[in-house]
Design an enzyme around this catalytic site. Structure first.
Site, PDB file in Angstrom:
ATOM      1  N   HIS A 168     -19.393 120.633  -4.420  1.00  0.00           N
ATOM      2  CA  HIS A 168     -20.031 119.609  -3.669  1.00  0.00           C
ATOM      3  C   HIS A 168     -21.368 119.504  -4.038  1.00  0.00           C
ATOM      4  O   HIS A 168     -21.681 118.381  -4.335  1.00  0.00           O
ATOM      5  CB  HIS A 168     -19.874 119.690  -2.160  1.00  0.00           C
ATOM      6  N   GLU A 169     -22.127 120.672  -4.033  1.00  0.00           N
ATOM      7  CA  GLU A 169     -23.491 120.518  -4.450  1.00  0.00           C
ATOM      8  C   GLU A 169     -23.410 120.419  -5.860  1.00  0.00           C
ATOM      9  O   GLU A 169     -24.427 119.581  -6.301  1.00  0.00           O
ATOM     10  CB  GLU A 169     -24.127 121.726  -3.906  1.00  0.00           C
ATOM     11  N   MET A 195     -27.492 123.101  -0.429  1.00  0.00           N
ATOM     12  CA  MET A 195     -28.582 122.067  -0.533  1.00  0.00           C
ATOM     13  C   MET A 195     -28.496 121.882  -2.067  1.00  0.00           C
ATOM     14  O   MET A 195     -28.784 122.529  -2.889  1.00  0.00           O
ATOM     15  CB  MET A 195     -29.918 122.244  -0.059  1.00  0.00           C
TER      16      MET A 195
HETATM   17 ZN   LIG Z   1     -23.860 116.655   0.246  1.00  0.00          ZN
END
Ligand SMILES: [Zn+2]
Length: 851
Positions: A291-292, A257
């Site tokens: 990505h994060e 996240m």
């Molecule tokens: Zn994402």
């Protein structure tokens, strides 16, 4: 605890929040069952005279005040409303104190505990379980946070978003929506490093883990630094706080996240050592760290106006991490991997009852829309946009997006507009990719005369739930033309299909060409093109586009398997020869060769059979795949045996792409050779391997040929104290079990002392693995369905998000014979009839049953 009548939320109903939150201050007093949260909001009414609605769930309200004066408000099941009569017309301060019980929060949304550590997950709507707040992404505010340690001394480390301003004090100057809030407190240690941005700012980097895990963070840290550099060079994006932190958490519903400045990760995507992590784990860590991190700009600085726009941040960020991984490793191999994933997950979703547009128009529970369509198809849409307008115009549009929308909560319309403005091009037809669900079919017709080759393409998108009569979309089709001798007759070119049916001419050709269509998989469509075996063999041997070279082999393998299932034929010598040639072709990347040798999955074959009107028989598919595996092993044995020796990587383990590619090819050879040597090589490798990639390759090979029982015991003895390795131990025993033993294996492991069903990773490693064993799960007795349903019913009250996600194992139920359909339907109805079922699972089961 949940609201009784789940509400459908619609994109068309969007209205802006009638208040602005100018500042948020949060003070946490941590305690396992009685954490106090005091929130102080500076609020400006934008439409004076409007009630103020605040979201809140499972909160005990202690007190509330406006401008210091206590107010009496009565919460309902989903929040509280402050009547307009109590609100000043001008700016005011809202203060409220609530009590929550993180130790009792098993859903892992909001503030919860993972083995004594406090942590949060607020996307999509977890913040409302922490305090009363307008929990929607278009409300953005700067946050100040103060954390008072738990009295039991268990939380020496106190973390939140932004920059530190004292022990347990954090200030995040960048306005953010509540879903990006994070708090972590516990007994943690950090691995520290730093990064100097291109403008010369020093950023402190910290990865927080449990004591003992410090030695497993080096790769994640390295991936982080490479991501930060890449975002500067490729997108011109620089990091914007003084510190960037990552925390590894064992109990986590998702992968990771992107909370502002404090990313929280499922520990499996941070921790790695050669002994415990596979090459695939390293690759995933690299991709997910990137990505994060990339979300800091695509998601955090520019966020989504509402959850319907989820693809605005996810599709774009997945596309960015795919570009990054391609740059770090191999673009060809990465593209093949991504398409495999797209077809396995997104095409399947698009073909069933859960099909929905990249930007859905309604939902009951937003957690159910973190789907392959929003993520993977969302990324394909960005890739097509870049192909259509070219890399330079794409970069220009992105620059404009960051410049124009920094600090805003945006929509897909905002995103499309920057590319229209940057290129002067009308993208209204292109936008259909966001609103039309379903995978377009592309039918191909060819004609050749007098040196002119005409390619006629026809597009059609099937009906999906709630959508019929779809309009033609803009489809970029990259095409190459090959001669009979395999040389390129015309350079690769991208055709733009915009009509339902459209013809394209190629003049002055010396002979009738063999077309190489949809090179690089230039659009997420299903190509329906009758290609002779001869032409497929020619493309497999000569195509200069690596994706299509692989695709030709894939199509041959698929048609071979389909013929084995439906006509009981034997695989052709020509196919086996061609595959052997590719395997032994030293001019090709070993990673590519490993992919070329991998057969289509059983689920892929079932999907293909169903699409062509044949009811798939999971047992027959399994048997055909096994028999083709044996045929390849027998035919290619000398080549495979040579590969097994030559692909050995000398020296100590390194996780780089080159070494990983060699290990992948060697592992594939080992798997096939195990069919010939009764597992002798695998047994030796299992015992001698000094890294998890090779140990697991050997373990898997033994399990598949039914010779794994000794290795199961040895592996357990060796690794039972490492939770991430034990997840692999659980998963492989179920996913690779012979179909008739899969359910029994799953039941036995679910009764094992190390099975912690409340941990999402462990739950998935047993029950998720069962759904991966296609023939085992679809056992005609229905016992696989029953076992999964039993566990989903048990998990739902504890963790509805994970339970809901796993219901998708049933989404293909309409493919199968009437007996299996009846058995699955019975289980779905049993789940649906469970008293007190969560809104998450209710919505999913309802949609699946509506098929
Ligand atoms: Zn994402």
């Amino acid at each position: 605890m949940r609201d009784a009548a789940p509400q459908t939320i619609r994109l068309a109903d969007y209205t802006p929040y009638p208040f602005r939150i100018d500042h948020v201050e949060l003070i946490f007093s941590l305690a396992p069952t009685a954490t106090r949260v005091l929130s102080t909001l500076k609020v400006t009414p934008l439409q004076p005279g409007t009630d103020m609605r605040l979201d809140g769930e499972d909160l005990l309200l202690i007190r509330a005040a406006i401008d210091g004066a206590p107010v009496s408000v009565t919460p309902d099941a989903t929040g509280l409303t402050v009547p307009a009569a109590l609100l000043p017309d001008g700016p005011f301060t809202w203060e409220c104190e609530v009590q929550i019980a993180p130790a009792e929060n098993t859903a892992l949304e909001g503030l919860y505990m993972s083995k004594g550590m406090y942590c949060t997950q607020c996307e999509a709507e977890g913040f409302r379980k922490i305090t009363y707040y307008p929990d929607r992404p278009d409300v953005m505010a700067p946050f100040d946070v103060r954390i008072l340690a738990a009295e039991d001394g268990s939380t020496p480390v106190l973390l939140s978003n932004g920059n530190p301003t004292g022990h347990g004090r954090w200030t995040d100057p960048w306005p953010k929506p509540a879903y990006l809030f994070a708090l972590v407190a516990g007994d943690l240690v950090s691995v520290d490093d730093s990064f100097t941005t291109r403008s010369g700012r020093d950023i402190a980097l910290r990865i927080w883990v449990r004591p003992g895990d410090e030695g497993k963070c080096a790769y994640a840290m390295d991936a982080l630094k490479r991501s930060m550099r890449w975002d500067e060079t490729e997108y011109g994006r620089e990091y914007d706080l003084d510190i960037f932190q990552i925390v590894a958490v064992d109990d986590f519903n998702m992968g990771a996240m992107e909370n502002k400045g404090l990313n929280i990760f499922n520990s499996k995507y941070v921790l790695a050592s050669p002994e415990t992590a596979t090459d695939r784990d390293y690759e995933l860590i690299e991709g997910i760290i990137a990505h994060e991190y990339f979300h800091n700009w695509t998601g955090n600085r520019i966020t989504c106006r509402d959850w319907f726009q989820l693809c605005l941040k996810e599709g774009l960020t997945v596309f960015r991490d795919q570009q990054f991984s391609g740059d770090m490793r191999s673009h060809a191999v990465k593209r093949i991997d991504d398409v495999l994933m797209l077809r396995a997950r997104q095409f399947r979703e698009d073909a069933g009852p859960l099909a929905h547009p990249v930007r859905p128009e309604e939902y009951i529970e937003i957690n159910n829309f973190y789907t392959a369509t929003v993520y993977e198809k969302g990324a394909e849409v960005i890739g097509m946009l870049r192909t259509l307008i070219g890399p330079e115009a794409y970069r220009k549009g992105c620059d404009l997006y960051f410049e124009r929308h920094d600090g805003q909560a945006c929509t897909i319309e905002d995103w499309i507009a920057v590319f229209e403005d940057a290129t002067g091009r009308d993208l209204s037809q292109f936008k259909l990719w966001y609103s039309q669900a379903g995978t377009p079919r592309l039918d191909v017709a060819e004609a050749f005369s007098d040196g002119t080759y005409t390619l006629t393409l026809r597009q059609e998108t099937p009906d999906t739930p709630g959508q019929t009569d779809k309009a033609p979309q803009v489809i970029p089709v990259t095409v190459g033309l090959l001669g009979r001798d395999g040389r390129e007759l015309a350079p690769s070119t991208t055709l733009e299909l915009t009509e339902r049916t459209q013809s394209f001419r190629f003049d002055d050709l010396p002979e009738r060409p063999v077309p190489s269509l949809l090179r690089g998989f230039s659009a997420p469509v299903i190509l329906r093109h009758e290609v002779s075996r001869e032409d497929q063999l020619l493309l497999l041997a000569h195509d200069t586009d690596p994706f299509n070279k692989w695709e030709a082999g894939r199509s041959l393998a698929k048609s071979t398997l389909i013929a084995m299932v439906t006509e009981d034929t034997a695989p052709s010598e020509a196919f086996l020869d061609a595959l052997t040639t590719v395997a032994g072709d030293a001019s090709l990347d070993p990673a590519f060769r490993a992919l070329a040798l991998a057969l289509p999955s059983e689920d892929d074959l079932a999907q293909t059979l169903h699409a062509s009107g044949v009811t798939p028989d999971p047992d027959a598919i399994h048997a055909a795949r096994q028999s083709l595996t044996r045929a390849i092993a027998a035919h290619a044995e000398p080549t495979l045996s040579a590969l097994y020796d030559t692909m050995a990587v000398p020296g100590p383990y390194t996780p780089d792409a080159k070494a990983a590619g060699r290990r992948a090819l060697r592992g594939t050879a080992l798997r096939l050779l195990s069919e010939r040597d009764n597992g002798d090589r695998a047994r030796a490798q299992f015992l001698s391997a000094d890294n998890m990639t090779e140990q697991l390759a050997a373990f898997s090979a033994l399990l598949i040929i039914g010779q794994g029982s000794a290795a199961v015991g040895t592996f357990y003895e060796q690794w039972h104290e490492d939770r991430l390795v034990m997840d692999k131990w659980f998963a492989l025993q179920v996913s690779l079990a012979p179909p008739e033993k899969a359910v029994r294996a799953c039941k036995a492991l679910a009764a094992h002392a190390d099975f912690d069903w409340k941990n999402p990773n462990r739950f998935r490693s047993a029950l998720g693995a069962l759904t991966m064993n296609a023939a085992g799960f679809h056992n005609p007795s229905g016992e696989g369905y029953e076992l999964l349903a039993d566990w989903l019913i048990r998990l739902d009250p504890v963790n509805p998000q994970t339970a809901a996600r796993m219901t998708t194992a049933f989404d293909s139920w309409r493919r199968y014979d009437t007996n299996r359909q009846r058995l699955i339907k019975m289980e779905l109805e049993r789940i649906a009839a469970t008293p007190g079922l969560s809104r998450d699972v209710t919505e999913m089961v309802g949609r699946i049953l509506a098929a």
